[in-house]
Design a protein around this motif. Sequence first.
Motif, PDB file in Angstrom:
ATOM      1  N   UNK A 168       0.826  -1.210   0.000  1.00 40.63           N
ATOM      2  CA  UNK A 168       0.000   0.000   0.000  1.00 40.63           C
ATOM      3  C   UNK A 168       0.856   1.252   0.000  1.00 40.63           C
ATOM      4  N   UNK A 169       1.918   1.239   0.802  1.00 40.79           N
ATOM      5  CA  UNK A 169       2.791   2.418   0.835  1.00 40.79           C
ATOM      6  C   UNK A 169       3.423   2.653  -0.531  1.00 40.79           C
ATOM      7  N   UNK A 170       3.887   1.585  -1.185  1.00 45.96           N
ATOM      8  CA  UNK A 170       4.515   1.745  -2.498  1.00 45.96           C
ATOM      9  C   UNK A 170       3.506   2.202  -3.544  1.00 45.96           C
ATOM     10  N   UNK A 171       2.250   1.753  -3.413  1.00 43.84           N
ATOM     11  CA  UNK A 171       1.202   2.263  -4.297  1.00 43.84           C
ATOM     12  C   UNK A 171       1.000   3.761  -4.062  1.00 43.84           C
ATOM     13  N   UNK A 172       0.926   4.139  -2.782  1.00 46.98           N
ATOM     14  CA  UNK A 172       0.811   5.564  -2.473  1.00 46.98           C
ATOM     15  C   UNK A 172       2.008   6.356  -2.970  1.00 46.98           C
ATOM     16  N   UNK A 173       3.168   5.742  -2.900  1.00 51.73           N
ATOM     17  CA  UNK A 173       4.395   6.374  -3.404  1.00 51.73           C
ATOM     18  C   UNK A 173       4.300   6.575  -4.920  1.00 51.73           C
ATOM     19  N   UNK A 174       3.807   5.550  -5.642  1.00 43.75           N
ATOM     20  CA  UNK A 174       3.629   5.669  -7.088  1.00 43.75           C
ATOM     21  C   UNK A 174       2.555   6.696  -7.441  1.00 43.75           C
ATOM     22  N   UNK A 175       1.581   6.859  -6.558  1.00 40.26           N
ATOM     23  CA  UNK A 175       0.545   7.861  -6.809  1.00 40.26           C
ATOM     24  C   UNK A 175       1.108   9.280  -6.786  1.00 40.26           C
ATOM     25  N   UNK A 176       2.285   9.452  -6.183  1.00 43.69           N
ATOM     26  CA  UNK A 176       2.961  10.745  -6.291  1.00 43.69           C
ATOM     27  C   UNK A 176       3.315  11.032  -7.748  1.00 43.69           C
ATOM     28  N   UNK A 177       3.550   9.981  -8.529  1.00 44.17           N
ATOM     29  CA  UNK A 177       3.813  10.155  -9.957  1.00 44.17           C
ATOM     30  C   UNK A 177       2.516  10.433 -10.702  1.00 44.17           C
ATOM     31  N   UNK A 178       1.467   9.637 -10.400  1.00 43.44           N
ATOM     32  CA  UNK A 178       0.214   9.786 -11.134  1.00 43.44           C
ATOM     33  C   UNK A 178      -0.451  11.127 -10.860  1.00 43.44           C
ATOM     34  N   UNK A 179      -0.399  11.573  -9.618  1.00 37.86           N
ATOM     35  CA  UNK A 179      -1.076  12.818  -9.273  1.00 37.86           C
ATOM     36  C   UNK A 179      -0.099  13.989  -9.161  1.00 37.86           C
ATOM     37  N   UNK A 180       0.905  13.860  -8.302  1.00 37.06           N
ATOM     38  CA  UNK A 180       1.810  14.984  -8.069  1.00 37.06           C
ATOM     39  C   UNK A 180       2.633  15.365  -9.282  1.00 37.06           C
ATOM     40  N   UNK A 181       3.341  14.384  -9.863  1.00 38.42           N
ATOM     41  CA  UNK A 181       4.178  14.674 -11.019  1.00 38.42           C
ATOM     42  C   UNK A 181       3.327  14.978 -12.243  1.00 38.42           C
ATOM     43  N   UNK A 182       2.167  14.320 -12.367  1.00 39.25           N
ATOM     44  CA  UNK A 182       1.313  14.601 -13.521  1.00 39.25           C
ATOM     45  C   UNK A 182       0.748  16.010 -13.470  1.00 39.25           C
ATOM     46  N   UNK A 183       0.491  16.524 -12.273  1.00 38.46           N
ATOM     47  CA  UNK A 183       0.000  17.900 -12.198  1.00 38.46           C
ATOM     48  C   UNK A 183       1.091  18.866 -12.648  1.00 38.46           C
ATOM     49  N   UNK A 184       2.347  18.489 -12.444  1.00 39.94           N
ATOM     50  CA  UNK A 184       3.456  19.279 -12.974  1.00 39.94           C
ATOM     51  C   UNK A 184       3.439  19.248 -14.503  1.00 39.94           C
ATOM     52  N   UNK A 185       3.236  18.045 -15.074  1.00 40.21           N
ATOM     53  CA  UNK A 185       3.195  17.907 -16.531  1.00 40.21           C
ATOM     54  C   UNK A 185       2.046  18.696 -17.131  1.00 40.21           C
ATOM     55  N   UNK A 186       0.891  18.599 -16.486  1.00 40.57           N
ATOM     56  CA  UNK A 186      -0.286  19.319 -16.972  1.00 40.57           C
ATOM     57  C   UNK A 186      -0.052  20.823 -16.932  1.00 40.57           C
ATOM     58  N   UNK A 187       0.559  21.288 -15.869  1.00 43.42           N
ATOM     59  CA  UNK A 187       0.812  22.718 -15.723  1.00 43.42           C
ATOM     60  C   UNK A 187       1.773  23.232 -16.790  1.00 43.42           C
ATOM     61  N   UNK A 188       2.754  22.405 -17.159  1.00 40.40           N
ATOM     62  CA  UNK A 188       3.697  22.788 -18.216  1.00 40.40           C
ATOM     63  C   UNK A 188       2.948  23.020 -19.530  1.00 40.40           C
ATOM     64  N   UNK A 189       2.007  22.126 -19.849  1.00 42.11           N
ATOM     65  CA  UNK A 189       1.239  22.264 -21.077  1.00 42.11           C
ATOM     66  C   UNK A 189       0.338  23.482 -21.091  1.00 42.11           C
ATOM     67  N   UNK A 190      -0.090  23.922 -19.920  1.00 46.82           N
ATOM     68  CA  UNK A 190      -0.987  25.080 -19.826  1.00 46.82           C
ATOM     69  C   UNK A 190      -0.335  26.327 -20.419  1.00 46.82           C
ATOM     70  N   UNK A 191       0.948  26.503 -20.151  1.00 43.94           N
ATOM     71  CA  UNK A 191       1.649  27.685 -20.640  1.00 43.94           C
ATOM     72  C   UNK A 191       1.716  27.766 -22.156  1.00 43.94           C
ATOM     73  N   UNK A 192       1.781  26.610 -22.840  1.00 42.52           N
ATOM     74  CA  UNK A 192       1.849  26.604 -24.304  1.00 42.52           C
ATOM     75  C   UNK A 192       0.605  27.241 -24.913  1.00 42.52           C
ATOM     76  N   UNK A 193      -0.563  26.851 -24.415  1.00 42.97           N
ATOM     77  CA  UNK A 193      -1.796  27.393 -24.971  1.00 42.97           C
ATOM     78  C   UNK A 193      -2.078  28.800 -24.461  1.00 42.97           C
ATOM     79  N   UNK A 194      -1.586  29.125 -23.278  1.00 41.39           N
ATOM     80  CA  UNK A 194      -1.733  30.501 -22.809  1.00 41.39           C
ATOM     81  C   UNK A 194      -0.977  31.450 -23.742  1.00 41.39           C
ATOM     82  N   UNK A 195       0.198  31.046 -24.154  1.00 41.27           N
ATOM     83  CA  UNK A 195       0.961  31.854 -25.113  1.00 41.27           C
ATOM     84  C   UNK A 195       0.237  31.966 -26.451  1.00 41.27           C
ATOM     85  N   UNK A 196      -0.328  30.857 -26.902  1.00 41.54           N
ATOM     86  CA  UNK A 196      -1.085  30.864 -28.152  1.00 41.54           C
ATOM     87  C   UNK A 196      -2.243  31.851 -28.073  1.00 41.54           C
TER      88      UNK A 196
END
Length: 492
Positions: free
Chosen positions: A108-136
């Motif tokens: 369970x802990x390792x699943x929660x640890x991987x969820x840092x990638x699915x949620x935490x790191x993915x929110x970083x990825x999503x935020x990066x993409x936001x700037x591209x369309x904001x510039x557009x």
Amino acid sequence: MPRSGLRVKSPDLLVAESGADREGHGLQRTIGPFQLVCFGIGAIVGTGIFVGLSDTVAEAGPAVIVSFLLAALTCVFTAFSFAELGGAIPVSGSSYSYAYATLGERAAFLVGWCLLLEYGVSVSAVSIGWGQYLNELLENTVGWHIPAALADAPGHGGVVNVPAVIVMLLAAALLVRGVRESARATAAMAVIKVGILVLFCAIAFTAYDAGNLSPFAPEGIGGIGAGASLAFFSFIGFDAISTAGEEVKNPRRNIPLAILITIGCVALLYCLVSVAALGAMPWEQVGGKPAALSLIVNHATGSAFGSSVIAVGAVVAIASVVLAVMYGQTRILMSMSRDGLVPGVFERISPKTSTPVANTWIVSLVFAVPAAVVPLDVVLDMTVIGTLAVMAVVNICVIALRRSRPGLPRRFRVPLYPVAPLLGVAFCLYLMYGLPLVTWLQFAVFLLAGALVYTLYGRRRSRLATGGEDGKDGEDGEDGDASEPVTPRARG
């Protein structure tokens, strides 16, 4: 007695501990079924289709349609598993809690640890993409764009991605106000972005040319598989519905229903968008291009007005994903904190807003760092492999829970059991196989770090092990069997 890493937490205890009436400081059930579906769509539709489509096309060519179908099929099998588990164990911990109830604390802990990638790191990825369309959008409306130094990561022509940080802080500010306000905002944004994608399809089909789809699979089966691995990122987020388990009205019914409706709607929408996009413009001109949907609309209409509309939709869409995914991350950490596996600050609920305020600001500030300075492709691959690993485990959890608790009430049952969850595992492993070797190595290091954190911190502070609330009442947790329901202590 089970070894410390194998102790499980019964579903009865998980549900009992998640009660929303805990001395007036618990989470409140305010989310209805429509808002929950909108929340699911809000968590999925964003960077993956608005930004990631061009990268997927570069791998698979016109066969990107097949790549999307493979990714959708993977999600359908896993969605069945999430639907059954979400109805049987309606708590905020999502896959972390399901693993705790079936596979043991270490898993369970390792699943929660991987969820840092699915949620935490993915929110970083999503935020990066936001700037591209904001510039557009800025270029099309006011003729100005954010300087590259402030809009891109190092190595991609920039110094720091300021828009990515801004959208994360704005999402955090809305989340701490209250879940009702966040749900309403997410629902409104979900309606807007679905409308924008439908409008895109209508425009792109006016320039449709079947010849653009030939040759259909220029990169062969390997390209389709690699494209499916990337396309999977476009579906990440549907399981965020299960993280709202403690704030949903009638969760045993509404969580499974919302998961299945969301996946069906998104899969149909993505297939329409990919057919329209590649029918309107040759794949060689789409692959690898930033803001690809705007590019296609410009090509179809011969003006920049349509792309401005698409850019507005993308800005709204990606912002709503940041909001929904950040919400999911805070609820995962809250559940882990409740179990003593991460510091107690993550479970504190504000009596004024009924939200985990400190938790939300910590998540936004910590994951704003990779959003500001890490290139999109790096965080995208790590997000995908972490999410696929978690989804494979969730399919296994369904089988384990059927064996350990066959009489547990379930409003939804996985069809074609056990074939469906086994196929879910197989599809997850297939998509993981398509990822680069460097991503596997990074993931292995990440898992080793998680195992180390559990050994040094979580194992001895586990409340299930100690029987206490502060993680200091016991020693090694050898008596931590929670196979029988236990009445939880009240927390303020």
